[in-house]
Design a protein around this motif. Structure first.
Motif, PDB file in Angstrom:
ATOM      1  N   ILE A  40      26.240  41.212  48.128  1.00  0.00           N
ATOM      2  CA  ILE A  40      25.709  42.466  47.415  1.00  0.00           C
ATOM      3  C   ILE A  40      25.602  42.136  45.758  1.00  0.00           C
ATOM      4  N   GLU A  41      26.524  41.578  45.413  1.00  0.00           N
ATOM      5  CA  GLU A  41      26.421  41.280  43.944  1.00  0.00           C
ATOM      6  C   GLU A  41      25.191  40.131  43.746  1.00  0.00           C
ATOM      7  N   GLU A  42      24.885  39.510  44.556  1.00  0.00           N
ATOM      8  CA  GLU A  42      23.899  38.275  44.423  1.00  0.00           C
ATOM      9  C   GLU A  42      22.500  38.954  44.781  1.00  0.00           C
ATOM     10  N   SER A  43      22.300  40.181  45.113  1.00  0.00           N
ATOM     11  CA  SER A  43      21.112  40.565  45.616  1.00  0.00           C
ATOM     12  C   SER A  43      20.422  41.550  44.608  1.00  0.00           C
ATOM     13  N   ARG A  44      19.176  41.772  44.727  1.00  0.00           N
ATOM     14  CA  ARG A  44      18.209  42.465  43.873  1.00  0.00           C
ATOM     15  C   ARG A  44      18.142  43.908  44.165  1.00  0.00           C
ATOM     16  N   ILE A  45      18.036  44.105  45.617  1.00  0.00           N
ATOM     17  CA  ILE A  45      17.760  45.286  46.106  1.00  0.00           C
ATOM     18  C   ILE A  45      18.801  45.596  47.457  1.00  0.00           C
ATOM     19  N   ALA A  46      19.470  46.725  47.315  1.00  0.00           N
ATOM     20  CA  ALA A  46      20.385  47.186  48.659  1.00  0.00           C
ATOM     21  C   ALA A  46      19.592  48.039  49.590  1.00  0.00           C
ATOM     22  N   LEU A  47      19.410  47.621  50.913  1.00  0.00           N
ATOM     23  CA  LEU A  47      18.708  48.851  51.695  1.00  0.00           C
ATOM     24  C   LEU A  47      19.811  49.149  52.587  1.00  0.00           C
ATOM     25  N   ILE A  48      20.061  50.272  52.520  1.00  0.00           N
ATOM     26  CA  ILE A  48      21.191  50.917  53.367  1.00  0.00           C
ATOM     27  C   ILE A  48      20.573  51.670  54.545  1.00  0.00           C
ATOM     28  N   VAL A  49      20.867  51.358  55.809  1.00  0.00           N
ATOM     29  CA  VAL A  49      20.419  52.029  56.765  1.00  0.00           C
ATOM     30  C   VAL A  49      21.475  52.762  57.479  1.00  0.00           C
ATOM     31  N   PHE A  50      21.471  54.124  56.911  1.00  0.00           N
ATOM     32  CA  PHE A  50      22.539  55.052  57.339  1.00  0.00           C
ATOM     33  C   PHE A  50      21.993  55.530  58.904  1.00  0.00           C
ATOM     34  N   SER A  51      23.100  55.589  59.870  1.00  0.00           N
ATOM     35  CA  SER A  51      22.758  55.874  61.401  1.00  0.00           C
ATOM     36  C   SER A  51      23.850  56.790  61.632  1.00  0.00           C
ATOM     37  N   GLU A  52      23.909  57.156  62.735  1.00  0.00           N
ATOM     38  CA  GLU A  52      24.910  58.448  63.293  1.00  0.00           C
ATOM     39  C   GLU A  52      26.248  57.500  63.277  1.00  0.00           C
ATOM     40  N   GLN A  53      26.433  56.287  63.360  1.00  0.00           N
ATOM     41  CA  GLN A  53      27.808  55.832  63.582  1.00  0.00           C
ATOM     42  C   GLN A  53      28.176  55.014  62.193  1.00  0.00           C
ATOM     43  N   TYR A  54      27.280  55.068  61.253  1.00  0.00           N
ATOM     44  CA  TYR A  54      27.541  54.049  60.090  1.00  0.00           C
ATOM     45  C   TYR A  54      28.824  54.589  59.436  1.00  0.00           C
ATOM     46  N   ALA A  55      29.673  55.839  59.279  1.00  0.00           N
ATOM     47  CA  ALA A  55      30.821  55.847  58.613  1.00  0.00           C
ATOM     48  C   ALA A  55      31.981  55.639  59.586  1.00  0.00           C
ATOM     49  N   THR A  56      31.840  55.240  60.910  1.00  0.00           N
ATOM     50  CA  THR A  56      32.740  54.924  61.652  1.00  0.00           C
ATOM     51  C   THR A  56      33.482  53.482  61.614  1.00  0.00           C
ATOM     52  N   SER A  57      32.654  52.850  60.479  1.00  0.00           N
ATOM     53  CA  SER A  57      32.707  51.287  60.303  1.00  0.00           C
ATOM     54  C   SER A  57      33.624  51.414  58.834  1.00  0.00           C
ATOM     55  N   SER A  58      34.782  50.889  58.691  1.00  0.00           N
ATOM     56  CA  SER A  58      35.247  50.742  57.266  1.00  0.00           C
ATOM     57  C   SER A  58      34.517  49.548  56.548  1.00  0.00           C
ATOM     58  N   TRP A  59      33.952  48.807  57.095  1.00  0.00           N
ATOM     59  CA  TRP A  59      33.205  47.758  56.683  1.00  0.00           C
ATOM     60  C   TRP A  59      32.016  48.250  55.924  1.00  0.00           C
ATOM     61  N   CYS A  60      31.248  49.148  56.521  1.00  0.00           N
ATOM     62  CA  CYS A  60      30.132  49.578  56.036  1.00  0.00           C
ATOM     63  C   CYS A  60      30.488  50.661  54.992  1.00  0.00           C
ATOM     64  N   LEU A  61      31.391  51.161  55.085  1.00  0.00           N
ATOM     65  CA  LEU A  61      32.006  52.045  53.851  1.00  0.00           C
ATOM     66  C   LEU A  61      32.359  51.394  52.693  1.00  0.00           C
ATOM     67  N   LYS A  62      33.068  50.260  52.796  1.00  0.00           N
ATOM     68  CA  LYS A  62      33.264  48.976  51.449  1.00  0.00           C
ATOM     69  C   LYS A  62      32.076  48.668  51.243  1.00  0.00           C
ATOM     70  N   GLU A  63      31.068  48.392  52.038  1.00  0.00           N
ATOM     71  CA  GLU A  63      29.890  47.820  51.506  1.00  0.00           C
ATOM     72  C   GLU A  63      28.939  48.973  50.697  1.00  0.00           C
ATOM     73  N   VAL A  64      28.964  50.195  51.076  1.00  0.00           N
ATOM     74  CA  VAL A  64      28.156  51.294  50.511  1.00  0.00           C
ATOM     75  C   VAL A  64      28.873  51.592  49.053  1.00  0.00           C
ATOM     76  N   ALA A  65      30.412  51.519  48.969  1.00  0.00           N
ATOM     77  CA  ALA A  65      31.076  51.719  47.923  1.00  0.00           C
ATOM     78  C   ALA A  65      30.716  50.505  46.617  1.00  0.00           C
TER      79      ALA A  65
END
Length: 186
Positions: free
Chosen positions: A62-87
């Protein structure tokens, strides 16, 4: 050589998504479209090195990227990994100028930013785990941080993609993702 004020950028795009409900659908097509056009895209299945700590690999990417493309889906928030990523993505947006582009895949932006439906259920479960002492790898402060990050990310201008199809141009120069609401061209 990158200066102290300019972070090193290894990837053009960091792709954040919840695998089970989007990997074999929009994600595979989106990744192929970006990769086919020479856009170096971080996707966990391709880029995580064997033996590397997952959290370190994701956060560094994430730190080494120019753009973050977040694909929110119905189950996105059920993953603590995804939530750590979005934070982390929203932190890097503030500190490093990371460009954040949300895609709302079969989910309403209001659900993401307002904690409705599946997102509310996921956060209720996280909070209950914290209160009962069954949370592993996170605490109530983390949950609050994730909610704040989702609120801000869900408030960004992005694309709503609910009933679309993917169309490859005959010339091979672009990909159009057509939904009833929008058309994306890569």
């Amino acid at each position: 050589m990158a200066s102290a004020s300019q972070p090193r950028r290894k990837y053009h795009v960091f792709l954040s998504f919840r695998g089970p409900d989007s990997r074999d659908n929009i994600i595979s097509h989106l990744y192929d479209a970006l990769d086919g056009r020479g856009i170096y895209t971080y996707i966990d299945i391709q880029e995580l090195k064997k033996g590397e700590r997952i959290s370190d690999g994701l956060m560094n990417a994430i730190e080494e990227s120019r753009i973050a493309l977040i694909v929110f889906s119905e189950q996105y928030a059920t993953s603590s990994w995804c939530l750590k990523e979005v934070a982390k993505i929203m932190e890097c947006r503030k500190t490093n100028g990371l460009l954040v582009l949300p895609v709302f895949f079969k989910v309403d932006p209001r659900e993401v930013r307002g904690g409705r439906e599946s997102y509310k259920n996921a956060f209720d479960a996280y909070k209950n785990k914290c209160k009962s002492g069954k949370a592993v790898g996170f605490d109530l402060k983390d949950v609050e941080k994730w909610e704040k990050a989702l609120f801000h990310a869900g408030g960004l201008s992005g694309w709503v993609y609910n009933k679309g199809v993917i169309v490859e141009s005959k010339t091979g120069t672009l990909i159009q993702l057509e939904s009833g609401e929008d058309e994306w061209v890569f």
